[in-house]
Design a protein around this motif. Structure first.
Motif, PDB file in Angstrom:
ATOM      1  N   ILE A  20     -23.349 -30.019   7.610  1.00 47.80           N
ATOM      2  CA  ILE A  20     -22.447 -29.956   6.456  1.00 47.80           C
ATOM      3  C   ILE A  20     -21.405 -28.870   6.689  1.00 47.80           C
ATOM      4  N   LEU A  21     -21.874 -27.695   7.081  1.00 50.98           N
ATOM      5  CA  LEU A  21     -20.959 -26.580   7.332  1.00 50.98           C
ATOM      6  C   LEU A  21     -19.989 -26.904   8.469  1.00 50.98           C
ATOM      7  N   ALA A  22     -20.506 -27.452   9.567  1.00 51.24           N
ATOM      8  CA  ALA A  22     -19.664 -27.752  10.722  1.00 51.24           C
ATOM      9  C   ALA A  22     -18.585 -28.773  10.374  1.00 51.24           C
ATOM     10  N   THR A  23     -18.914 -29.748   9.539  1.00 45.78           N
ATOM     11  CA  THR A  23     -17.935 -30.765   9.155  1.00 45.78           C
ATOM     12  C   THR A  23     -16.823 -30.158   8.310  1.00 45.78           C
ATOM     13  N   ILE A  24     -17.195 -29.311   7.357  1.00 49.83           N
ATOM     14  CA  ILE A  24     -16.174 -28.650   6.544  1.00 49.83           C
ATOM     15  C   ILE A  24     -15.295 -27.765   7.424  1.00 49.83           C
ATOM     16  N   GLU A  25     -15.903 -27.025   8.329  1.00 49.09           N
ATOM     17  CA  GLU A  25     -15.127 -26.150   9.218  1.00 49.09           C
ATOM     18  C   GLU A  25     -14.180 -26.957  10.098  1.00 49.09           C
ATOM     19  N   ARG A  26     -14.613 -28.123  10.529  1.00 50.32           N
ATOM     20  CA  ARG A  26     -13.775 -28.940  11.417  1.00 50.32           C
ATOM     21  C   ARG A  26     -12.498 -29.387  10.722  1.00 50.32           C
ATOM     22  N   TYR A  27     -12.605 -29.761   9.439  1.00 48.43           N
ATOM     23  CA  TYR A  27     -11.456 -30.338   8.740  1.00 48.43           C
ATOM     24  C   TYR A  27     -10.668 -29.314   7.928  1.00 48.43           C
ATOM     25  N   THR A  28     -11.170 -28.111   7.792  1.00 48.28           N
ATOM     26  CA  THR A  28     -10.487 -26.980   7.141  1.00 48.28           C
ATOM     27  C   THR A  28      -9.838 -27.336   5.800  1.00 48.28           C
ATOM     28  N   PRO A  29     -10.549 -27.974   4.885  1.00 50.78           N
ATOM     29  CA  PRO A  29      -9.952 -28.241   3.575  1.00 50.78           C
ATOM     30  C   PRO A  29      -9.773 -26.942   2.790  1.00 50.78           C
ATOM     31  N   ASP A  30      -8.825 -26.953   1.866  1.00 51.61           N
ATOM     32  CA  ASP A  30      -8.605 -25.790   1.005  1.00 51.61           C
ATOM     33  C   ASP A  30      -9.523 -25.795  -0.209  1.00 51.61           C
ATOM     34  N   VAL A  31      -9.830 -26.994  -0.719  1.00 51.23           N
ATOM     35  CA  VAL A  31     -10.784 -27.125  -1.824  1.00 51.23           C
ATOM     36  C   VAL A  31     -11.751 -28.252  -1.484  1.00 51.23           C
TER      37      VAL A  31
END
Length: 265
Positions: A20-31
């Motif tokens: 979960i963390l790695a996916t969010i980090e990959r796409y760098t969303p703001d919210v």
């Protein structure tokens, strides 16, 4: 980004957290709007993700589905299920709004917040709607409430108003008509693939019992409306994320990610 991250359901929930963390980090969303978020032992999954990302977070409960009662596993004991929000920018205010729910013995909620976007206050609604198609009266009423909150004149301002979540309805479903009537589907506006799926039957633990209205459909959505009549909003891209990381799927859902840019006429 909006993503249903599957609470502590399914096998090996602890092993899913790095993905979960790695996916969010990959796409760098703001919210990031999150559904099926756990809360236990004085912390929340949203808070833990925010700490790793250097973000701000908030959480609200209860939400769909109900946490198992009695607990199915020791890891479920005393654990809440709710929705959350991660933001690169400070969260200015937040409140929790109960949704209509005639068929449940508890009140599922909408998380309403605004964040300090560099352009000004960015209003966000995070929700997970009723999943039982038998209870479509509740599903429609909940979608109508979301539409009403998203068009509240109090949300007018320098940024678009966002509705993000697992809405448990396909794009053309009558359930989403209240939202389609007054908001814009960011996926379609960003030329996202018309056959995109966010609850795939190919997942090893796919909830096939949910039936064809939900499985192999795009049921996770981002809707928006401009912050004022002279604001031009462009959705520059719309993609699906959430493939397996090191052989482990982070969730049974896929995430939806849309990039926005806006300016005045």
């Amino acid at each position: 980004m909006t993503w249903n991250i599957w609470w502590r359901f399914g096998p090996r929930w602890r092993e899913r957290q790095p993905g979960i963390l790695a996916t969010i980090e990959r796409y760098t969303p703001d919210v990031v709007a999150l559904q099926e978020v756990w809360s236990a032992d004085g912390t929340t999954q949203a808070e833990q993700l925010a700490q790793r990302l250097g973000f701000h977070s908030t959480f609200a409960a209860p939400s769909y589905p109900a946490a198992p009662d009695p607990p199915a596993l020791p890891d479920h004991e005393g654990v809440e299920l709710g929705v959350g929000l991660l933001s690169r920018w400070p969260i200015l205010n937040q409140d929790v709004i109960a949704m209509p729910s005639r068929h449940r013995a508890w009140d599922p909620v909408i998380l309403r917040a605004s964040v300090a976007h560099p352009a000004g206050r960015l209003p966000i609604l995070v929700a997970c709607l009723e999943h039982a198609t038998t209870y479509s009266d509740d599903r429609l009423a909940q979608a109508a409430l979301l539409a009403d909150l998203a068009t509240d004149p109090a949300t007018d301002g320098p940024c678009p108003s966002l509705v993000m979540g697992d809405l448990n309805a396909a794009p053309g479903s009558a359930v989403l008509r209240p939202l389609r009537d007054v908001l814009i589907d960011a996926w379609a506006d960003g030329n996202g693939a018309p056959d995109a799926i966010t609850l795939p039957s190919t997942h090893p633990s796919a909830p096939l019992e949910a039936g064809p209205e939900l499985v192999d459909q795009r049921i996770d959505h981002i809707f928006y409306r401009p912050g004022h009549e002279d604001q031009l909003v462009n959705v520059e891209s719309a993609v699906i994320a959430g493939e397996a990381v090191d052989g482990v799927f982070p969730s049974d859902h896929r995430a939806v990610i849309c990039d926005f840019r806006w300016h005045d006429r």
